[in-house]
Design a protein around this motif. Structure first.
Motif, PDB file in Angstrom:
ATOM      1  N   GLU A  31      15.844   3.215   1.096  1.00 27.64           N
ATOM      2  CA  GLU A  31      16.397   2.663  -0.342  1.00 27.64           C
ATOM      3  C   GLU A  31      15.675   1.640  -0.761  1.00 27.64           C
ATOM      4  N   GLU A  32      14.819   0.937   0.003  1.00 31.18           N
ATOM      5  CA  GLU A  32      13.909  -0.288  -0.449  1.00 31.18           C
ATOM      6  C   GLU A  32      12.821   0.264  -1.120  1.00 31.18           C
ATOM      7  N   VAL A  33      12.147   1.411  -0.362  1.00 34.05           N
ATOM      8  CA  VAL A  33      11.208   1.974  -1.152  1.00 34.05           C
ATOM      9  C   VAL A  33      11.337   2.451  -2.423  1.00 34.05           C
ATOM     10  N   ILE A  34      12.507   3.513  -2.581  1.00 35.44           N
ATOM     11  CA  ILE A  34      12.899   3.967  -3.517  1.00 35.44           C
ATOM     12  C   ILE A  34      13.261   2.922  -4.680  1.00 35.44           C
ATOM     13  N   ARG A  35      13.820   1.666  -4.544  1.00 35.19           N
ATOM     14  CA  ARG A  35      14.310   0.664  -5.335  1.00 35.19           C
ATOM     15  C   ARG A  35      12.751   0.074  -6.063  1.00 35.19           C
ATOM     16  N   ARG A  36      11.859  -0.195  -5.106  1.00 32.31           N
ATOM     17  CA  ARG A  36      10.520  -0.829  -5.530  1.00 32.31           C
ATOM     18  C   ARG A  36       9.808   0.283  -6.480  1.00 32.31           C
ATOM     19  N   CYS A  37       9.812   1.439  -6.101  1.00 33.76           N
ATOM     20  CA  CYS A  37       9.034   2.438  -6.770  1.00 33.76           C
ATOM     21  C   CYS A  37       9.828   2.621  -8.353  1.00 33.76           C
ATOM     22  N   LYS A  38      11.269   2.556  -8.484  1.00 30.06           N
ATOM     23  CA  LYS A  38      12.011   2.663  -9.663  1.00 30.06           C
ATOM     24  C   LYS A  38      11.359   1.485 -10.344  1.00 30.06           C
ATOM     25  N   ALA A  39      11.008   0.321  -9.764  1.00 27.90           N
ATOM     26  CA  ALA A  39      10.678  -0.862 -10.732  1.00 27.90           C
ATOM     27  C   ALA A  39       8.954  -0.677 -11.140  1.00 27.90           C
ATOM     28  N   PRO A  98       3.823   6.919   0.494  1.00 29.41           N
ATOM     29  CA  PRO A  98       4.646   7.249   1.831  1.00 29.41           C
ATOM     30  C   PRO A  98       5.659   6.307   1.975  1.00 29.41           C
ATOM     31  N   ALA A  99       7.056   6.897   2.406  1.00 31.70           N
ATOM     32  CA  ALA A  99       8.307   6.191   2.731  1.00 31.70           C
ATOM     33  C   ALA A  99       8.416   5.288   3.993  1.00 31.70           C
ATOM     34  N   ASP A 100       7.056   5.006   4.600  1.00 33.27           N
ATOM     35  CA  ASP A 100       7.006   3.723   5.520  1.00 33.27           C
ATOM     36  C   ASP A 100       6.523   2.536   5.035  1.00 33.27           C
ATOM     37  N   LYS A 101       6.561   2.318   3.812  1.00 33.78           N
ATOM     38  CA  LYS A 101       5.900   1.208   3.155  1.00 33.78           C
ATOM     39  C   LYS A 101       7.011   0.636   2.273  1.00 33.78           C
ATOM     40  N   PRO A 102       8.092  -0.227   3.056  1.00 37.95           N
ATOM     41  CA  PRO A 102       9.079  -0.915   2.433  1.00 37.95           C
ATOM     42  C   PRO A 102       8.752  -2.301   1.651  1.00 37.95           C
ATOM     43  N   LEU A 103       7.353  -2.579   1.704  1.00 39.88           N
ATOM     44  CA  LEU A 103       6.996  -3.707   0.920  1.00 39.88           C
ATOM     45  C   LEU A 103       6.256  -3.511  -0.217  1.00 39.88           C
ATOM     46  N   ILE A 104       5.953  -2.365  -0.388  1.00 39.86           N
ATOM     47  CA  ILE A 104       5.247  -1.810  -1.508  1.00 39.86           C
ATOM     48  C   ILE A 104       5.534  -2.742  -2.709  1.00 39.86           C
ATOM     49  N   ASP A 105       4.497  -3.091  -3.499  1.00 44.24           N
ATOM     50  CA  ASP A 105       4.609  -3.886  -4.769  1.00 44.24           C
ATOM     51  C   ASP A 105       4.545  -3.164  -5.916  1.00 44.24           C
ATOM     52  N   PRO A 106       5.530  -3.346  -6.692  1.00 43.84           N
ATOM     53  CA  PRO A 106       5.843  -2.586  -7.955  1.00 43.84           C
ATOM     54  C   PRO A 106       4.689  -2.872  -8.871  1.00 43.84           C
ATOM     55  N   LYS A 206      13.495 -13.550   5.823  1.00 48.35           N
ATOM     56  CA  LYS A 206      13.286 -14.787   5.101  1.00 48.35           C
ATOM     57  C   LYS A 206      13.017 -14.442   3.613  1.00 48.35           C
ATOM     58  N   LEU A 207      12.984 -13.388   3.345  1.00 46.96           N
ATOM     59  CA  LEU A 207      12.769 -13.051   1.733  1.00 46.96           C
ATOM     60  C   LEU A 207      14.180 -12.998   0.959  1.00 46.96           C
ATOM     61  N   ASP A 208      13.870 -13.226  -0.456  1.00 43.52           N
ATOM     62  CA  ASP A 208      15.167 -13.165  -1.308  1.00 43.52           C
ATOM     63  C   ASP A 208      15.677 -11.732  -1.002  1.00 43.52           C
ATOM     64  N   LYS A 209      16.962 -11.645  -0.969  1.00 47.54           N
ATOM     65  CA  LYS A 209      17.852 -10.306  -0.727  1.00 47.54           C
ATOM     66  C   LYS A 209      17.959  -9.476  -2.071  1.00 47.54           C
ATOM     67  N   ILE A 213      13.189  -8.363  -5.974  1.00 51.18           N
ATOM     68  CA  ILE A 213      12.132  -7.423  -5.336  1.00 51.18           C
ATOM     69  C   ILE A 213      10.813  -8.427  -4.899  1.00 51.18           C
ATOM     70  N   PRO A 214      10.844  -9.085  -3.704  1.00 54.00           N
ATOM     71  CA  PRO A 214       9.925  -9.931  -3.637  1.00 54.00           C
ATOM     72  C   PRO A 214       8.478  -9.282  -3.452  1.00 54.00           C
ATOM     73  N   LEU A 215       7.481  -9.798  -4.287  1.00 53.47           N
ATOM     74  CA  LEU A 215       6.452  -9.423  -4.401  1.00 53.47           C
ATOM     75  C   LEU A 215       5.126  -9.736  -3.509  1.00 53.47           C
ATOM     76  N   PHE A 216       4.084  -9.474  -3.822  1.00 56.69           N
ATOM     77  CA  PHE A 216       2.797  -9.735  -2.578  1.00 56.69           C
ATOM     78  C   PHE A 216       2.774 -11.141  -2.611  1.00 56.69           C
ATOM     79  N   ASP A 217       2.927 -12.027  -3.619  1.00 54.93           N
ATOM     80  CA  ASP A 217       2.737 -13.507  -3.706  1.00 54.93           C
ATOM     81  C   ASP A 217       3.956 -14.366  -2.733  1.00 54.93           C
TER      82      ASP A 217
END
Length: 244
Positions: A31-39, A98-106, A206-209, A213-217
């Motif tokens: 869900e997190e990967v899809i959420r980020r990809c949609k952004a 790939p779906a195993d990257k839940p921190l991917i930055d849109p 530790k990230l915002d919920k 969508i917390p980014l690289f920075d």
């Protein structure tokens, strides 16, 4: 011109089975990967390319519930799975995630996509050479290049990892988005082992919920404040940047 984000996902990971449906608090990895990809800026459609088979039916159902288009294809021949997905959704440009990257930055992904479009390139990535953490990697290519690769190679590695044939093809116009480099390229922000999950879960706490969508920075700031997090999965050496 349809610009598609195609997420490859399966339940049968050898190292961490079912990893893409693991919990990340209020979301799952998928869900997190899809959420980020949609952004991702400029993207028109987000698709999950999932293998045929009963063990992945639950995954297909989950992906649809998270708002992704779902296509089904080969379990082991991921290159053909991508081709089937690209044809089914009429994609002109494909970004591979790939779906195993839940921190991917849109935003980073959007810059790679724009790099390809603005320069009429055949293939673009952000890891040739590696200058971002592993887990922020993305690749984008024209669909006709994807279909060329499908016809040109029978190598098991090429077909399992989708893009090696493109990466070594000197006839293609290939570009890469430079990153910050430095120590961050040694961070493991991908999900292959239990220790990776422990690291990502600790980081998410530790990230915002969501819906943030917390980014690289944002992630960099947390790691700067809590460098001990990097020890959680430091036992594993970085794997190939295009392997999954």
């Amino acid at each position: 011109m349809t610009k598609a984000i195609i997420i490859q996902a399966r339940m049968g990971s050898m190292r961490l089975p079912g990893k893409v449906l693991l919990s990340l608090g209020k979301t799952t990895v998928l869900e997190e990967v899809i959420r980020r990809c949609k952004a991702i800026p400029l993207a028109d459609i987000v698709c999950c390319a999932i293998p045929f088979g009963a063990q992945d039916d639950q995954l297909a159902k989950a992906a649809k519930s998270f708002g992704a288009v779902v296509t089904r294809g080969s379990q082991s021949d991921v290159l053909s799975r991508y081709c089937d997905a690209a044809r089914e959704i009429n994609a002109d440009i494909v970004m591979r995630i790939p779906a195993d990257k839940p921190l991917i930055d849109p935003i980073i992904c959007g810059e790679v996509l724009k790099l390809l479009i603005d320069n009429n390139a055949d293939f673009a990535s952000n890891n040739m050479p590696a200058s971002w953490p592993h887990g922020f990697d993305c690749e984008v290519f024209k669909s006709d290049i994807l279909f060329q690769a499908d016809k040109a190679t029978s190598s098991k590695e090429d077909r399992e990892h989708v893009t090696p044939w493109m990466r070594r093809n000197n006839d293609l116009k290939i570009l890469s988005l430079n990153g910050p480099g430095g120590e961050c390229i040694n961070w493991r922000c991908t999900l292959d082992y239990k220790e990776d999950y422990d690291f990502i879960l600790s980081l998410f706490e530790k990230l915002d919920k969501p819906p943030a969508i917390p980014l690289f920075d944002d992630i960099s700031l947390v790691i700067e404040k809590h460098p001990e997090l990097l020890k959680i999965n430091s036992k594993w050496e970085l794997m190939s940047r295009y392997a999954n």
